[in-house]
Design an enzyme around this catalytic site. Sequence first.
Site, PDB file in Angstrom:
ATOM      1  CB  SER A  63      -1.101  -0.001   1.291  1.00 14.19           C
ATOM      2  OG  SER A  63      -2.020  -0.883   1.006  1.00 14.19           O
ATOM      3  CE  LYS A  66      -3.711   0.810  -1.118  1.00 15.25           C
ATOM      4  NZ  LYS A  66      -4.585   0.378   0.030  1.00 15.25           N
ATOM      5  CE1 TYR A  68      -3.433  -0.878  -6.063  1.00 16.03           C
ATOM      6  CE2 TYR A  68      -4.188  -3.036  -5.442  1.00 16.03           C
ATOM      7  CZ  TYR A  68      -3.974  -1.812  -5.250  1.00 16.03           C
ATOM      8  OH  TYR A  68      -3.951  -1.324  -3.741  1.00 16.03           O
ATOM      9  CE1 TYR A  90      -3.431  -0.320   4.499  1.00 19.29           C
ATOM     10  CE2 TYR A  90      -2.207  -1.058   6.222  1.00 19.29           C
ATOM     11  CZ  TYR A  90      -2.370  -0.852   5.217  1.00 19.29           C
ATOM     12  OH  TYR A  90      -1.583  -1.553   3.930  1.00 19.29           O
ATOM     13  CB  VAL A 149      -0.107  -5.925   4.373  1.00 13.65           C
ATOM     14  CG1 VAL A 149      -1.555  -5.264   4.639  1.00 13.65           C
ATOM     15  CG2 VAL A 149      -0.392  -6.139   2.807  1.00 13.65           C
TER      16      VAL A 149
END
Length: 313
Positions: free
Chosen positions: A67, A70, A195, A247, A265
């Site tokens: 993540s 992102k 992705y 998160y 993660v």
Amino acid sequence: MGCQCRSNDELQQLVDEAKKYTSNGTVANYIPALEKANPEDLSVAIYYPDGKGYCAGNVSCKMTLQSISKVLTLALVLMEKGEDHVFSYVGKEPTGDPFNSIAKLETNKPSKPLNPMINAGALTVTHMIEGASVTERFQRILHFIRELTQNPNIGFNEGVARSEYNTADLNRSLSYFLKQHHVINENVEELIELYSKQCAIEMDSQDLARIGCVLAMNGKDLLTGKQIIPGDIARICKTFMVTCGMYNASGEFAINVGIPAKSGVSGGIMGAVPGKCGIGIYGAALDERGNSVAGIKILEMMAKKYSLSMFNL
């Protein structure tokens, strides 16, 4: 108490202290390839704008960005498409829901993702990356990340990418929902492939700290003098890191640590201390929200020791 780290030994003391907490977490198991990680691996790097850097722990260990990517694809797409376009398809609001939740898509009208840091928002952003093929689009991401790290050897972990692609049914569901509501309009399997590769880009904590430093210095690499990311876009990225980067523990993290940060993660955390430095951490053991247990502990100690909270200013 100095405001800068002065040696690897200083950082090693923090690693030794934080390592006690690795037993409180578990490695990510919903992506089979990530389950192979050693929960006791822990490393930290700090990088300053003048090129000085320090590191400690298992610094040779590489992590996949997951993540954390992102933030970087958001910066790239904002540079290519502009704010108006990007934020007409994805929102700017934090959410208390898990990063992979579909719930808010169903209740929001129009059905656009709340922010680019949840999976639905990140898929929407990745969809905007230009190119005639998955390979060409992925090379754009990779080129950008190599520029940010000044490391031409950055690549991706094919095993992790394959594992993610094969187990991405929830992301497929999110993508089909987004396609049904005209948020995206491409072949879902191609988007999931892109992705999955994006999330599997691999580096060590020192590379991660260098990216964090570019963001910390408003998108500029002071060593090369190059403005890699426009200042306004770097500001937007750091703001999302504060509001959504950890998160659904982002609020608590802002109070306890106060550093713009993004976790993944795999156990990575990238920190960007405005005007000061970048931080890269790898600690595979995660808490129930998907954040590195020992990594957060290190950041809490660093924030206190070096007065790094942006809210202290």
